[in-house]
Design a protein around this motif. Structure first.
Motif, mmCIF file in Angstrom:
data_model
loop_
_atom_site.group_PDB
_atom_site.id
_atom_site.type_symbol
_atom_site.label_atom_id
_atom_site.label_comp_id
_atom_site.label_asym_id
_atom_site.label_seq_id
_atom_site.Cartn_x
_atom_site.Cartn_y
_atom_site.Cartn_z
ATOM 1 N N GLY A 64 0.545 -1.415 -0.199
ATOM 2 C CA GLY A 64 0.066 -0.325 0.273
ATOM 3 C C GLY A 64 0.620 1.464 0.559
ATOM 4 O O GLY A 64 2.267 0.542 -0.507
ATOM 5 N N GLN A 65 0.319 2.146 0.525
ATOM 6 C CA GLN A 65 1.108 3.819 1.113
ATOM 7 C C GLN A 65 3.098 3.134 1.123
ATOM 8 O O GLN A 65 3.680 4.189 0.868
ATOM 9 C CB GLN A 65 0.315 4.503 1.916
ATOM 10 C CG GLN A 65 1.111 5.977 1.647
ATOM 11 C CD GLN A 65 1.020 6.813 0.111
ATOM 12 O OE1 GLN A 65 -0.190 6.734 -0.109
ATOM 13 N NE2 GLN A 65 2.391 7.191 0.254
ATOM 14 N N GLU A 66 3.142 2.367 2.197
ATOM 15 C CA GLU A 66 4.442 2.486 2.827
ATOM 16 C C GLU A 66 5.063 1.658 0.895
ATOM 17 O O GLU A 66 6.397 2.689 1.084
ATOM 18 C CB GLU A 66 4.606 1.413 3.909
ATOM 19 C CG GLU A 66 6.360 0.941 4.264
ATOM 20 C CD GLU A 66 6.124 -0.120 5.204
ATOM 21 O OE1 GLU A 66 6.636 -0.907 5.628
ATOM 22 O OE2 GLU A 66 4.701 0.612 6.395
ATOM 23 N N VAL A 68 4.539 1.966 -1.874
ATOM 24 C CA VAL A 68 4.799 3.261 -2.520
ATOM 25 C C VAL A 68 6.280 4.475 -2.168
ATOM 26 O O VAL A 68 6.631 4.829 -2.934
ATOM 27 C CB VAL A 68 3.522 4.255 -3.094
ATOM 28 C CG1 VAL A 68 4.295 4.773 -3.533
ATOM 29 C CG2 VAL A 68 2.073 2.892 -3.680
ATOM 30 N N SER A 69 5.365 4.570 -1.123
ATOM 31 C CA SER A 69 6.851 5.681 -0.607
ATOM 32 C C SER A 69 7.916 5.214 -0.348
ATOM 33 O O SER A 69 9.122 6.111 -0.879
ATOM 34 C CB SER A 69 6.465 6.273 0.669
ATOM 35 O OG SER A 69 5.212 6.445 1.279
ATOM 36 N N GLN A 70 8.399 3.544 -0.608
ATOM 37 C CA GLN A 70 9.868 3.456 -0.460
ATOM 38 C C GLN A 70 10.198 3.325 -1.437
ATOM 39 O O GLN A 70 11.317 3.710 -2.106
ATOM 40 C CB GLN A 70 9.458 1.832 -0.245
ATOM 41 C CG GLN A 70 9.510 1.437 1.524
ATOM 42 C CD GLN A 70 9.162 0.322 1.916
ATOM 43 O OE1 GLN A 70 9.411 -1.113 0.820
ATOM 44 N NE2 GLN A 70 9.160 -0.072 3.211
ATOM 45 N N ILE A 71 9.496 2.980 -2.633
ATOM 46 C CA ILE A 71 9.698 2.938 -4.082
ATOM 47 C C ILE A 71 9.986 4.288 -4.368
ATOM 48 O O ILE A 71 11.094 4.860 -4.912
ATOM 49 C CB ILE A 71 7.905 2.811 -5.187
ATOM 50 C CG1 ILE A 71 8.380 1.112 -4.993
ATOM 51 C CG2 ILE A 71 8.821 2.675 -6.568
ATOM 52 C CD1 ILE A 71 6.853 0.596 -5.749
ATOM 53 N N ILE A 72 9.002 4.968 -3.956
ATOM 54 C CA ILE A 72 9.661 6.760 -4.742
ATOM 55 C C ILE A 72 10.591 6.918 -3.870
ATOM 56 O O ILE A 72 11.663 7.785 -4.478
ATOM 57 C CB ILE A 72 8.635 7.442 -4.365
ATOM 58 C CG1 ILE A 72 7.585 7.515 -5.035
ATOM 59 C CG2 ILE A 72 8.856 9.426 -3.895
ATOM 60 C CD1 ILE A 72 5.685 8.320 -4.470
ATOM 61 N N ALA A 73 11.405 6.423 -2.239
ATOM 62 C CA ALA A 73 12.209 7.232 -2.090
ATOM 63 C C ALA A 73 13.860 6.546 -2.690
ATOM 64 O O ALA A 73 14.551 6.923 -2.848
ATOM 65 C CB ALA A 73 12.597 6.719 -0.240
ATOM 66 N N ARG A 74 13.561 5.553 -3.042
ATOM 67 C CA ARG A 74 14.660 4.189 -3.551
ATOM 68 C C ARG A 74 15.433 5.051 -4.678
ATOM 69 O O ARG A 74 16.435 4.951 -5.481
ATOM 70 C CB ARG A 74 13.761 3.082 -3.711
ATOM 71 C CG ARG A 74 15.087 2.145 -3.517
ATOM 72 C CD ARG A 74 14.675 0.550 -3.615
ATOM 73 N NE ARG A 74 13.477 0.427 -4.782
ATOM 74 C CZ ARG A 74 12.460 -0.505 -3.592
ATOM 75 N NH1 ARG A 74 12.518 -0.791 -2.402
ATOM 76 N NH2 ARG A 74 11.440 -1.214 -4.582
ATOM 77 N N ASN A 75 13.884 5.260 -6.344
ATOM 78 C CA ASN A 75 14.118 6.223 -7.007
ATOM 79 C C ASN A 75 14.289 7.524 -7.398
ATOM 80 O O ASN A 75 14.446 7.878 -8.610
ATOM 81 C CB ASN A 75 13.182 5.723 -7.854
ATOM 82 C CG ASN A 75 13.381 3.658 -8.387
ATOM 83 O OD1 ASN A 75 13.926 3.344 -8.910
ATOM 84 N ND2 ASN A 75 12.451 3.443 -6.940
ATOM 85 N N ALA A 76 14.401 8.044 -5.859
ATOM 86 C CA ALA A 76 14.419 9.895 -6.219
ATOM 87 C C ALA A 76 15.572 10.273 -6.837
ATOM 88 O O ALA A 76 16.468 9.792 -6.282
ATOM 89 C CB ALA A 76 13.400 10.245 -5.204
ATOM 90 N N GLU A 77 15.918 11.146 -7.368
ATOM 91 C CA GLU A 77 16.981 12.107 -7.456
ATOM 92 C C GLU A 77 17.941 12.904 -6.547
ATOM 93 O O GLU A 77 16.423 13.469 -6.045
ATOM 94 C CB GLU A 77 16.772 12.673 -9.513
ATOM 95 C CG GLU A 77 16.427 11.627 -10.197
ATOM 96 C CD GLU A 77 16.699 12.650 -11.485
ATOM 97 O OE1 GLU A 77 17.120 13.603 -11.967
ATOM 98 O OE2 GLU A 77 16.398 11.988 -12.279
ATOM 99 N N PRO A 78 18.774 12.796 -6.113
ATOM 100 C CA PRO A 78 19.222 13.728 -5.503
ATOM 101 C C PRO A 78 18.791 14.988 -5.218
ATOM 102 O O PRO A 78 18.776 15.699 -6.810
ATOM 103 C CB PRO A 78 20.175 13.556 -4.935
ATOM 104 C CG PRO A 78 20.925 12.697 -5.982
ATOM 105 C CD PRO A 78 19.355 12.070 -7.012
ATOM 106 N N ALA A 79 18.069 15.967 -4.459
ATOM 107 C CA ALA A 79 18.009 17.501 -4.896
ATOM 108 C C ALA A 79 19.272 18.486 -5.195
ATOM 109 O O ALA A 79 20.613 17.880 -4.614
ATOM 110 C CB ALA A 79 17.994 17.939 -3.194
#
Length: 80
Positions: A64-66, A68-79
């Motif tokens: 679920g939401q958790e 999705v959050s893990q997938i986004i965090a793992r694939n986010a580009e650094p700021a």
């Protein structure tokens, strides 16, 4: 027009298969098909050749939401 891209689109439309088009490379158009149990990506190149990737899955719900959050965090580009 007689180009493999147009031929592919005509075949998909005749079969009533939904597709989307995208362009990520200067020399090809990506045609994506989302079907039951699989996703197909067809790169159609300027010279007419095709490259196909097929992703098979069972479509089970795995989170679920958790998740999705893990997938986004793992694939986010650094700021920047």
């Amino acid at each position: 027009m007689n180009h493999p891209l147009y031929n592919l689109l005509s075949e998909l439309e005749a079969a009533r298969i939904h597709f989307s088009l995208a362009r990520y490379r200067p020399d090809s158009v990506l045609v994506t098909l989302t079907l039951v149990g699989e996703r197909v990506e067809v790169d159609v190149f300027e010279d007419g050749h095709l490259e196909v990737s097929r992703f098979l899955g069972n479509e089970d719900i795995i989170g679920g939401q958790e998740l999705v959050s893990q997938i986004i965090a793992r694939n986010a580009e650094p700021a920047a």
